[in-house]
Design an enzyme around this catalytic site. Structure first.
Site, mmCIF file in Angstrom:
data_model
loop_
_atom_site.group_PDB
_atom_site.id
_atom_site.type_symbol
_atom_site.label_atom_id
_atom_site.label_comp_id
_atom_site.label_asym_id
_atom_site.label_seq_id
_atom_site.Cartn_x
_atom_site.Cartn_y
_atom_site.Cartn_z
ATOM 1 N N ASP A 186 -16.256 23.269 20.579
ATOM 2 C CA ASP A 186 -16.848 23.956 21.732
ATOM 3 C C ASP A 186 -16.458 23.259 23.031
ATOM 4 O O ASP A 186 -16.283 22.043 23.058
ATOM 5 C CB ASP A 186 -18.373 23.977 21.567
ATOM 6 C CG ASP A 186 -19.031 25.011 22.455
ATOM 7 O OD1 ASP A 186 -18.316 25.865 23.032
ATOM 8 O OD2 ASP A 186 -20.271 24.974 22.593
ATOM 9 N N LEU B 193 -4.816 17.482 1.910
ATOM 10 C CA LEU B 193 -6.005 17.887 2.675
ATOM 11 C C LEU B 193 -6.138 19.399 2.630
ATOM 12 O O LEU B 193 -5.149 20.120 2.779
ATOM 13 C CB LEU B 193 -5.872 17.400 4.124
ATOM 14 C CG LEU B 193 -7.014 17.751 5.087
ATOM 15 C CD1 LEU B 193 -7.178 16.640 6.109
ATOM 16 C CD2 LEU B 193 -6.772 19.056 5.839
ATOM 17 N N HIS C 196 -8.078 27.116 25.930
ATOM 18 C CA HIS C 196 -7.853 27.334 24.494
ATOM 19 C C HIS C 196 -6.532 26.707 24.037
ATOM 20 O O HIS C 196 -6.431 26.163 22.947
ATOM 21 C CB HIS C 196 -7.865 28.830 24.166
ATOM 22 C CG HIS C 196 -9.216 29.466 24.324
ATOM 23 N ND1 HIS C 196 -10.372 28.849 23.891
ATOM 24 C CD2 HIS C 196 -9.612 30.661 24.854
ATOM 25 C CE1 HIS C 196 -11.411 29.632 24.148
ATOM 26 N NE2 HIS C 196 -10.975 30.735 24.748
#
Ligand code: FPP
Length: 255
Positions: A29, A141, A46
């Site tokens: 955020d 991962l 962004h």
């Protein structure tokens, strides 16, 4: 007051390698506020958020974290201006194109959770399918991207699937347990997160992994997502390691 900021290397030296979280979830955020504070556009925020995500993923691989899950686009995010939504969709597509080889080189398996078949552009859905397929055997991962994701929607989808099985006579409702209910969630096969990090200073879960985060340690940092880096990640893990994880039971001191 002088604050001394330690480097990622110095912070990493403080980690207890025997108590690393297996699964970290992140609510990314603050892209908008980061951009505004610099007189930049939300799109640039962004874009910078994407770089922070690349740094974080790399840091997780280096630290041996097995699962990373990020909240990239929520079911509520459709309420944003259409130009911003379009930009985010294009950014995701571009990121898949640009990063696929790097993901493969680093042994990263990509999963996507959310209502994939609903609302998302067809070109994005195709790219998402491709990255899932081409990375499915990677083991280092597992990187899960929550896309058009809502925690309540996920639970509803699971309940619908359970009800279908029961109605077809394949499942006895008395046999539904917390453990096997998990098999019906989007995250089926992934252990629940141990640690959830939220950047941007808020203290909410915002409909993220509602079932899976029941026992996770929540760490909120005021840092805006585009400023997040390896040092911030290690700070959050150190905070996680400082806390006593009791799962609602008693620790030895209270016994
Ligand atoms: C929150 O910032 C962030 C998002 C809604 C989307 C997360 C997207 C990225 C990190 C970009 C790249 C991601 C991928 C997967 C390529 P905000 O705009 O809500 O910030 P604000 O609260 O300051 O307005």
């Amino acid at each position: 007051m002088t604050t001394i900021s330690l480097s990622a290397r110095e912070l990493a030296a403080q980690l207890d390698r025997t108590r690393m979280p297996v699964h970290i979830a992140i609510i990314m955020d603050g892209n908008g506020r980061w951009a505004k504070a610099r007189g930049l556009s939300v799109h640039q925020g962004h874009q910078a958020g994407r770089e922070a995500l690349k740094r974080t993923l790399k840091a997780c691989v280096q630290l041996g974290i097995k699962y990373l899950t990020v909240y990239a686009f929520s079911t509520e995010n459709w309420r944003r201006p259409s130009s911003e939504v379009r930009f985010l969709m294009t950014l995701l597509e571009r990121t898949i194109d640009e990063e696929l080889d790097e993901l493969k080189r680093n042994g990263v398996r990509v999963r996507v959770i959310g209502r994939l078949e609903e609302k998302l552009p067809q070109t994005l859905i195709e790219k998402v399918r491709r990255v899932i397929e081409e990375t499915k055997h990677n083991k280092k991962l597992t990187f899960t991207v929550a896309l058009n994701y809502g925690g309540r929607a996920e639970i509803i989808d699971a309940v619908r699937a359970v009800a279908r099985e029961a109605a077809a006579g394949r499942l006895d409702p008395r046999e539904i347990t917390e453990e096997n209910f998990h098999n019906f969630l989007y995250t089926n096969g992934t252990p629940d997160p141990d640690l959830v990090i939220r950047t941007g200073g808020e203290m909410r879960l915002s409909n993220f992994l509602l079932w899976q985060l029941a026992y996770a340690e929540f760490v909120s940092t005021p840092i805006y997502w585009p400023d997040f880096d390896k040092a911030e990640l290690i700070k959050a893990i150190l905070e996680y390691q400082r806390r006593e994880r009791r799962f609602g039971g008693r620790n030895e001191m209270c016994a």
